[in-house]
Write a protein that holds these residues in place. Structure first.
Motif, PDB file in Angstrom:
ATOM      1  N   LYS A  92     -10.958  -4.203   2.933  1.00  0.00           N
ATOM      2  CA  LYS A  92      -9.878  -4.114   3.907  1.00  0.00           C
ATOM      3  C   LYS A  92     -10.510  -3.912   5.284  1.00  0.00           C
ATOM      4  O   LYS A  92     -11.076  -2.857   5.568  1.00  0.00           O
ATOM      5  N   GLU A 145      -8.220   2.293  -3.228  1.00  0.00           N
ATOM      6  CA  GLU A 145      -8.956   2.141  -1.975  1.00  0.00           C
ATOM      7  C   GLU A 145      -9.863   3.347  -1.763  1.00  0.00           C
ATOM      8  O   GLU A 145      -9.388   4.476  -1.716  1.00  0.00           O
ATOM      9  N   GLU A 189       0.851  -1.187   0.000  1.00  0.00           N
ATOM     10  CA  GLU A 189       0.000   0.000   0.000  1.00  0.00           C
ATOM     11  C   GLU A 189       0.888   1.239   0.000  1.00  0.00           C
ATOM     12  O   GLU A 189       1.832   1.336   0.790  1.00  0.00           O
TER      13      GLU A 189
HETATM   14 MG    MG Z   1      -5.684   2.552   2.900  1.00  0.00          MG
END
Ligand code: MG
Ligand code: C2E
Ligand code: MG
Ligand code: MG
Length: 291
Positions: free
Chosen positions: A201, A150, A59
């Motif tokens: 997530k 995201e 990420e």
């Molecule tokens: Mg994130």
């Protein structure tokens, strides 16, 4: 007397508020200058595939270094960037830099590391779109299938039709879409069927006490089975301890991210880390036991 005290109190709050406004304005000016003079940077945090034992992806997280070797927290400057509109150029800069960095890493190490990038709902309002993604993909040579954007649940509270169309157009470029901080929003779960999402997530808040709290286990288990029936991948965020990891793998959660494996790090540090991790995970690979 009471009137005077009230006046003093008002005065105190007004002063405090003024200080907060000043701090905002100052931060905004500093952030604008940092962007202009390319003083911002990106750190990368590994996401591990617990089934293969190998690295799945990273990420990208924005970092704002000060002159004193410290960092201003994203929790402080991302809201400023969002309110001022600076998040639009910042977000595009980060996406381009991250795609270039991870493309180079993949080339240098001959691997296929995925990349995930945060997109704030303010970027949606400011016109972040498929054209921008395609342009960055073309310039960096990064494959959109290896990229995940995201988003947070808050965006799904906006006008349904417009958000759906936007998400579909992003998805049409080939990128994956994840819901970040899953479980902390207020939106109904039905959106998971309506929007073209493929990854969840799970928020760190659910992971923190998973090895001590039966309620957390029940919740995460419910998320996992729902995700499975909707064919969504699940990444657990904020895994810090072996106990949490054991619990998650026991429940069948395939992907994990957290300080247990690594903190976010600069690209040069990440390249070394990935090489080291590949050696370790090769040595302990479940496949070796079958050979
Ligand atoms: Mg994130
Ligand atoms: P996020 O997207 O949920 O990112 C995960 C955050 O959790 C990161 O904080 C990461 O450093 C931290 N973290 C990861 N593993 C652990 C762990 O095991 N324990 C603990 N305590 N924390 C862990 P960070 O980098 O401070 O970023 C905070 C938030 O700021 C991010 O949350 C994201 O919402 C936002 N942010 C960061 N970079 C960007 C960006 O480039 N664009 C946008 N729009 N938002 C960003
Ligand atoms: Mg986020
Ligand atoms: Mg998160």
């Amino acid at each position: 007397k009471a009137k005077e005290a009230g006046r003093n109190q008002y005065h105190f709050f007004a002063q405090e508020m003024q200080q907060q406004v000043n701090r905002r304005v100052e931060l905004e000016q500093l952030l604008r200058a940092a962007l202009e003079h390319q003083r911002l940077t990106v750190h990368y945090q590994p996401i591990v595939d617990t089934v293969s034992g190998k690295l799945y992806g990273v990420e990208a997280l924005m970092r704002w270094p000060t002159d004193f070797g410290q960092y201003i927290s994203p929790a402080e400057f991302i809201p400023v960037a969002e309110e001022s509109g600076l998040i639009a150029p910042l977000g595009e800069w980060l996406l381009a830099k991250a795609c270039n960095d991870i493309r180079r890493l993949n080339k240098a190490l001959g691997m296929n590391c995925y990349l995930t990038v945060n997109v704030s709902s303010q970027q949606y309002r400011l016109g972040f779109n498929a054209t921008i993604i395609k342009q960055i993909m073309q310039q960096s040579g990064f494959h959109p299938e290896n990229l995940t954007l995201e988003i947070t649940e808050s965006i799904l509270l906006e006008d349904d039709k417009a958000v759906t169309a936007w998400l579909q157009s992003l998805r049409a470029t080939g990128v994956n879409l994840a819901i970040d901080d899953f479980g902390t929003g207020y939106s109904s779960l039905s959106y998971l069927k309506r929007f073209p999402i493929n990854i969840l997530k799970i928020d760190r808040g659910f992971i923190q006490d998973i090895d001590q709290n039966q309620d957390a286990v029940v919740l995460v288990n419910a998320i996992l089975s729902m995700a499975e029936s909707l064919s969504l991948k699940v990444i657990a965020e904020g895994v810090e301890q072996q106990g949490q990891l054991d619990c998650l793998t026991g429940l069948g959660c395939q992907y994990v991210q957290g300080y247990f494996y690594a903190k976010p790090m600069a690209i040069e540090v990440l390249i070394d880390w990935v090489e080291q991790f590949a050696i370790i995970s090769d040595r302990t690979s479940p496949k070796l036991w079958l050979d």
